[in-house]
Design a protein around this motif. Structure first.
Motif, mmCIF file in Angstrom:
data_model
loop_
_atom_site.group_PDB
_atom_site.id
_atom_site.type_symbol
_atom_site.label_atom_id
_atom_site.label_comp_id
_atom_site.label_asym_id
_atom_site.label_seq_id
_atom_site.Cartn_x
_atom_site.Cartn_y
_atom_site.Cartn_z
ATOM 1 N N ILE A 169 0.846 -1.201 0.000
ATOM 2 C CA ILE A 169 0.000 0.000 0.000
ATOM 3 C C ILE A 169 0.883 1.253 0.000
ATOM 4 O O ILE A 169 0.651 2.196 -0.764
ATOM 5 N N LEU A 170 1.932 1.228 0.828
ATOM 6 C CA LEU A 170 2.849 2.372 0.864
ATOM 7 C C LEU A 170 3.520 2.581 -0.487
ATOM 8 O O LEU A 170 3.634 3.713 -0.974
ATOM 9 N N ALA A 171 3.958 1.484 -1.094
ATOM 10 C CA ALA A 171 4.639 1.581 -2.384
ATOM 11 C C ALA A 171 3.714 2.197 -3.428
ATOM 12 O O ALA A 171 4.114 3.090 -4.183
ATOM 13 N N VAL A 172 2.464 1.743 -3.457
ATOM 14 C CA VAL A 172 1.521 2.278 -4.432
ATOM 15 C C VAL A 172 1.277 3.771 -4.159
ATOM 16 O O VAL A 172 1.238 4.584 -5.087
ATOM 17 N N ALA A 173 1.154 4.133 -2.885
ATOM 18 C CA ALA A 173 0.919 5.542 -2.557
ATOM 19 C C ALA A 173 2.081 6.411 -3.025
ATOM 20 O O ALA A 173 1.872 7.494 -3.590
ATOM 21 N N LEU A 174 3.308 5.937 -2.831
ATOM 22 C CA LEU A 174 4.470 6.698 -3.294
ATOM 23 C C LEU A 174 4.474 6.811 -4.820
ATOM 24 O O LEU A 174 4.787 7.862 -5.383
ATOM 25 N N GLU A 175 4.096 5.715 -5.475
ATOM 26 C CA GLU A 175 4.063 5.739 -6.930
ATOM 27 C C GLU A 175 3.060 6.790 -7.411
ATOM 28 O O GLU A 175 3.325 7.515 -8.365
ATOM 29 N N MET A 209 -3.521 13.304 -25.644
ATOM 30 C CA MET A 209 -3.912 12.070 -24.950
ATOM 31 C C MET A 209 -3.164 11.950 -23.624
ATOM 32 O O MET A 209 -3.732 11.517 -22.619
ATOM 33 N N LEU A 210 -1.883 12.316 -23.639
ATOM 34 C CA LEU A 210 -1.108 12.230 -22.394
ATOM 35 C C LEU A 210 -1.697 13.160 -21.342
ATOM 36 O O LEU A 210 -1.773 12.815 -20.153
ATOM 37 N N ASN A 211 -2.119 14.345 -21.780
ATOM 38 C CA ASN A 211 -2.692 15.277 -20.810
ATOM 39 C C ASN A 211 -4.061 14.811 -20.318
ATOM 40 O O ASN A 211 -4.369 14.950 -19.132
ATOM 41 N N LEU A 212 -4.856 14.252 -21.226
ATOM 42 C CA LEU A 212 -6.154 13.731 -20.790
ATOM 43 C C LEU A 212 -5.955 12.582 -19.813
ATOM 44 O O LEU A 212 -6.671 12.471 -18.798
ATOM 45 N N ALA A 213 -4.962 11.731 -20.099
ATOM 46 C CA ALA A 213 -4.665 10.624 -19.191
ATOM 47 C C ALA A 213 -4.289 11.173 -17.819
ATOM 48 O O ALA A 213 -4.737 10.671 -16.782
ATOM 49 N N THR A 214 -3.484 12.236 -17.827
ATOM 50 C CA THR A 214 -3.060 12.843 -16.565
ATOM 51 C C THR A 214 -4.250 13.398 -15.795
ATOM 52 O O THR A 214 -4.370 13.208 -14.580
ATOM 53 N N VAL A 215 -5.152 14.067 -16.524
ATOM 54 C CA VAL A 215 -6.326 14.639 -15.868
ATOM 55 C C VAL A 215 -7.190 13.532 -15.268
ATOM 56 O O VAL A 215 -7.628 13.616 -14.120
ATOM 57 N N ASP A 216 -7.389 12.449 -16.043
ATOM 58 C CA ASP A 216 -8.169 11.321 -15.531
ATOM 59 C C ASP A 216 -7.519 10.767 -14.272
ATOM 60 O O ASP A 216 -8.200 10.468 -13.285
ATOM 61 N N PHE A 217 -6.206 10.632 -14.314
ATOM 62 C CA PHE A 217 -5.482 10.106 -13.158
ATOM 63 C C PHE A 217 -5.667 11.022 -11.953
ATOM 64 O O PHE A 217 -6.002 10.580 -10.854
ATOM 65 N N MET A 218 -5.505 12.335 -12.175
ATOM 66 C CA MET A 218 -5.580 13.284 -11.062
ATOM 67 C C MET A 218 -6.969 13.312 -10.431
ATOM 68 O O MET A 218 -7.108 13.398 -9.214
ATOM 69 N N PHE A 219 -8.002 13.243 -11.276
ATOM 70 C CA PHE A 219 -9.356 13.321 -10.732
ATOM 71 C C PHE A 219 -9.769 12.047 -10.011
ATOM 72 O O PHE A 219 -10.627 12.075 -9.140
ATOM 73 N N SER A 220 -9.163 10.919 -10.392
ATOM 74 C CA SER A 220 -9.651 9.662 -9.827
ATOM 75 C C SER A 220 -8.805 9.160 -8.666
ATOM 76 O O SER A 220 -9.261 8.322 -7.899
ATOM 77 N N VAL A 221 -7.578 9.676 -8.530
ATOM 78 C CA VAL A 221 -6.664 9.050 -7.588
ATOM 79 C C VAL A 221 -6.986 9.416 -6.137
ATOM 80 O O VAL A 221 -6.718 8.640 -5.224
ATOM 81 N N GLY A 222 -7.594 10.587 -5.930
ATOM 82 C CA GLY A 222 -7.875 11.021 -4.563
ATOM 83 C C GLY A 222 -8.692 10.019 -3.772
ATOM 84 O O GLY A 222 -8.279 9.588 -2.684
ATOM 85 N N PRO A 223 -9.868 9.606 -4.288
ATOM 86 C CA PRO A 223 -10.668 8.633 -3.547
ATOM 87 C C PRO A 223 -9.902 7.350 -3.247
ATOM 88 O O PRO A 223 -10.038 6.785 -2.159
ATOM 89 N N LEU A 224 -9.080 6.892 -4.202
ATOM 90 C CA LEU A 224 -8.351 5.659 -3.933
ATOM 91 C C LEU A 224 -7.364 5.864 -2.792
ATOM 92 O O LEU A 224 -7.199 4.997 -1.936
ATOM 93 N N ILE A 225 -6.693 7.019 -2.788
ATOM 94 C CA ILE A 225 -5.726 7.262 -1.708
ATOM 95 C C ILE A 225 -6.463 7.259 -0.370
ATOM 96 O O ILE A 225 -5.994 6.664 0.609
ATOM 97 N N ALA A 226 -7.636 7.897 -0.336
ATOM 98 C CA ALA A 226 -8.434 7.868 0.897
ATOM 99 C C ALA A 226 -8.733 6.421 1.287
ATOM 100 O O ALA A 226 -8.571 6.025 2.447
ATOM 101 N N GLY A 227 -9.153 5.624 0.298
ATOM 102 C CA GLY A 227 -9.466 4.225 0.559
ATOM 103 C C GLY A 227 -8.252 3.452 1.032
ATOM 104 O O GLY A 227 -8.341 2.634 1.955
ATOM 105 N N ALA A 228 -7.090 3.737 0.407
ATOM 106 C CA ALA A 228 -5.871 3.012 0.761
ATOM 107 C C ALA A 228 -5.401 3.391 2.163
ATOM 108 O O ALA A 228 -4.913 2.542 2.913
ATOM 109 N N VAL A 229 -5.563 4.664 2.530
ATOM 110 C CA VAL A 229 -5.162 5.088 3.874
ATOM 111 C C VAL A 229 -6.011 4.362 4.912
ATOM 112 O O VAL A 229 -5.509 3.852 5.914
#
Lengths: 562, 236
Positions: A169-175, A209-229
């Motif tokens: 979990i820590l490794a994924v969070a750092l990634e 596409m790279l920027n859209l991928a980044t935006v998708d990543f940024m918008f979706s990663v927050g909830p997962l980090i909350a879940g992982a914590v």
């Protein structure tokens, strides 16, 4: 950032702030991990084909070891191979060059991003050395299993932190932290540092596409980090976020996970489509068909990607009425991707096609990704997913999406930009051999699994000895063929490494623009010096003006030429 | 498709039928698209002195070649959606659940399935329920042609109730009881699998489902309640 003076060895190759070297660092690390993840797969495929076999290095697999290899194969391939190669490696290399910029907007942040990534990789490796070995809960880390496996509630938090599951979990969070820093750079650079005259629609599709991928990543990663914590707290502080006995809810984690997990697929898919959108026009000598609409469709898919997540949970125990909504959004998201694929295919018509190695991989991507795409419809249909969920049909489906994405599109990009990155061409013969062996390996490995999946062979089972119908002769044959396929895919990559080494030393000199392309990276020297361009290029037109009748004398029209 | 298992429940045929509809549509589109791709490649290979056509796809005359197929794809999408909704509603939606006289509680536990039948009072979730907890040999006995309500839950971690021949799968969750149903259509014996990774011995989690005639089922329940069932049972 005007002065780009000579650099010492350390500042050039190790603590580099140059986007091109950071790109190489990411790509190299990603390739190393792809190989490790691939060998994990070969190891557990050997166990499936020949149960009880003494696998080299890892030994005989029991249920725990098998689950550990399966879990970490997925984790590594996604977070330490696909993302660093397709998002960080590719993005760092092409974004500043294609925009005509001298580097990323924040070079130091960029360096930090890579080094956090490397630390995350080390924490991942550390997780295998923890007592009990690495996490063995499936890459989805569903609690309560993932919240309790390897955890001793009576020990202090350090003991529970020093377990495979917690370290993963820590490794994924750092990634994620690393990819977020890199993503900030992508967005800021793309918005602020475009060459003079480069309008948004003049930006090449791959950068979009790279920027859209980044935006998708940024918008979706927050909830997962909350879940992982919360998951980590359940493990190390004995909280009960996911423990029903203490008022928690295991399904909550699934929502947080897939809210991220589904957009994550597009985080790697969009750059792959971007690569193919650059290569197909270059080797057909035609404009990318309906290129503006491709961008519009990609933007809309990035939005729809945020509202399809629960199609991974049709049978998870969510309200069945909810499944109907997600079935519809899932089917809707096929519309933009169908458009993009049709448009790319239309680009081939009436071209002057030369099937050089990058084009070969791009065509391979289109064909094999189509198999993955259409089989997704079976699983997007809640009614059939009820049967096919968690069978080898799913395994076959997503390997037909991810192997084309990471291998076929990723390698298409690698063969395409390698001359720019190193100044030398890759060997064509070895390239063809690499392509055909990988293609044969993929189809031998993944195609038969559709059939055993249809029969109901369920996944993450280390030995099928307990299940009579799943020990039928034809299924045993399928397990053998699939294992040989996986070994062939791994072995094929040795040809690739050989090609890189030989070509980097003795390859034909590439020159500035070996493929006769329009985009700005081909204006720079090969390899581009620190600072990229001797004079900053200006941009006068879109990136796909091939065979324009207004241009006489050549069939391409570089963006920087008036 | 002979690869799909034999249907043992009233809905398995619908689920497998959905597969055939989608297979038909996706095969069609795969063939058309990849056929077009290869047609495009082989008619457009580089010729000496040839010139590529400058087709941007910006006007309708050109772009209709992808917009029209796209609309057809969307229509097929809705076809799939409608067929899906029919099957899904039949199997999963509570309002569509048929009436039933039989019910059983099914618990997933690392690494076996346990089944609880109503006791002498004929009601589940009362003091006299009878549990069959017999490791991986425990059998879920179901009456043929009758609708049985399945109350599904888990004791420790997530598991997934998966019966190939029923075309049905449902994850089970500790702390929640999900109610689904099954109507077996022929007598026989099938495997009951766990389709959600549940720990190191997930790969050995297998029990049995035995589908018997109604008379046999009634005598099975009778024996269960008088405590004379041969298998290890536990009064609770």
């Amino acid at each position: 950032m005007s002065a780009h003076h000579e650099q010492s060895f350390l500042s050039k190759y190790v603590f580099s702030t140059d986007h091109k070297y950071i790109a190489k660092q990411y790509t190299l690390t990603g390739v190393v991990f792809a190989f490790i993840g691939g060998l994990f797969a070969v190891a557990f495929r050997m166990q499936l084909a020949w149960p009880g076999i003494d696998v080299p290095i890892v030994g005989v697999l029991d249920g725990t070891k098998y689950n550990m290899l399966v879990t970490n194969h997925a984790m590594i391939m996604f977070f330490w191979a696909a993302m660093p190669i397709l998002l960080a490696g590719l993005g760092n290399f092409v974004i500043p060059l294609m925009l005509g910029a001298d580097d990323m907007a924040f070079p130091l942040l960029n360096m930090l991003s890579y080094w956090i990534f490397l630390v995350s990789a080390l924490v991942l490796i550390l997780s295998f050395m923890a007592p009990g070995g690495g996490a063995a809960t499936g890459w989805t880390m569903y609690p309560p299993l993932a919240a309790t496996q390897g955890v001793d509630p009576d020990s202090n938090f350090l003991v529970n932190l020093w377990t495979g599951g917690s370290l993963l979990i820590l490794a994924v969070a750092l990634e994620f932290a690393s990819m977020l820093l890199g993503g900030i750079n992508f967005l800021v650079t793309s918005i602020n540092m475009r060459a003079k005259g480069m309008k948004l629609m003049d930006v090449p599709a791959v950068v979009w596409m790279l920027n859209l991928a980044t935006v998708d990543f940024m918008f979706s990663v927050g909830p997962l980090i909350a879940g992982a914590v919360m998951l980590l707290f359940d493990r190390i502080f004995n909280t009960g976020f996911y423990d029903p006995a203490r008022g928690g809810d295991p399904i909550l984690f699934q929502h947080l996970f897939w809210f991220f997990g589904h957009p994550e697929v597009y985080v790697v898919l969009l750059p792959a489509i971007g690569i193919v959108s650059e290569i197909v026009p270059a080797f057909t000598r035609k404009p990318l068909f309906a290129s503006k609409w491709i961008i519009i469709m990609a933007v809309s898919s990035a939005f729809i990607a945020m509202i399809v997540w629960a199609h991974h949970q049709f049978v998870a125990g969510i309200d069945p009425r909810m499944a109907e909504f997600f079935s519809i959004t899932t089917i809707i998201i096929s519309i933009p991707f169908a458009f993009i694929m049709f448009a790319v295919i239309a680009t081939f018509f009436g071209g002057q096609i030369e099937i050089k190695i990058p084009m070969l991989w791009a065509i391979g991507f289109i064909v094999f990704f189509f198999v993955g795409g259409v089989t997704g419809i079976f699983l997007g249909s809640a009614g059939f997913d009820m049967y096919a969920h968690d069978t080898y049909f799913v395994v076959a489906h997503f390997h037909y999406t991810l192997i084309p994405i990471v291998f076929f599109a990723g390698l298409a990009g690698f063969y395409f930009w390698f001359p720019k990155s190193t100044g030398r061409m890759l060997n064509e013969t070895l390239g063809k051999l690499h392509f055909w062996t990988t293609a044969i390996g993929l189809n031998m490995f993944a195609f038969p699994l559709f059939f055993s999946g249809l029969f109901g062979e369920h996944r993450r089972i280390f030995s099928y000895a307990s299940y009579d119908p799943l020990m039928a002769d034809w299924i045993l044959q399928i397990r053998h063929v699939a294992t040989y396929g996986a070994i062939i895919i791994a072995a094929a990559q040795l040809i690739f490494f050989l090609n890189i080494i030989l070509s980097a030393m003795n390859g034909e000199k590439a020159g500035k623009n070996p493929w006769k392309c329009n985009t700005l990276e081909w204006v720079a020297d090969s390899p581009p010096p620190h600072g990229n361009f001797t004079t900053p290029p200006a941009c006068y037109r879109g990136p796909y003006e091939y065979s324009n009748p207004k241009r006489s004398g050549s069939d391409f029209w570089p963006q920087n030429e008036q | 498709m002979s690869f799909l298992p034999e249907a043992y429940s009233s809905v398995a045929g619908d689920v497998f039928g959905l597969f055939k509809v989608i297979l038909f549509l996706t095969s069609f589109w795969f063939t058309v698209s990849i056929g077009a791709l290869f047609y495009g490649i082989f008619t457009s290979l580089k010729k000496q002195g040839g010139k590529a056509k400058y087709l941007t796809g910006d006007d309708w005359a050109q772009s209709k070649w992808i917009w029209i197929p796209l609309v057809l794809v969307v229509l097929c999408d809705f076809w799939v959606d409608i067929e899906t909704a029919k099957v899904w509603t039949k199997v999963e939606i509570a309002e569509a659940m048929p009436q039933s006289d039989y019910e059983v509680k099914i618990v997933g536990r690392q690494f076996q399935w346990e089944f609880t039948y109503p006791g002498p009072d004929g009601k589940l979730f009362t003091e006299d329920d009878v549990q069959i907890a017999d490791g991986n040999d425990g059998e879920l006995v179901l009456p043929v042609n009758k609708v049985t309500k399945l109350h599904l839950t888990a004791a420790d971690v997530l598991h997934s109730f998966f019966v190939r021949e029923f075309g049905f799968k449902q994850d089970v969750i500790p702390g929640r009881i999900l109610t689904r149903w099954v109507q077996p259509i022929k007598e026989g014996r099938t495997e009951l699998l766990c389709a959600e990774i549940c720990g190191s011995n997930h790969g050995t989690m297998r029990n049995w489902i035995k589908i018997v005639s109604v008379e046999e089922f009634d005598s099975f329940i009778k024996n269960l309640n008088s405590g004379s069932v041969a298998m290890a049972t536990e009064k609770k």
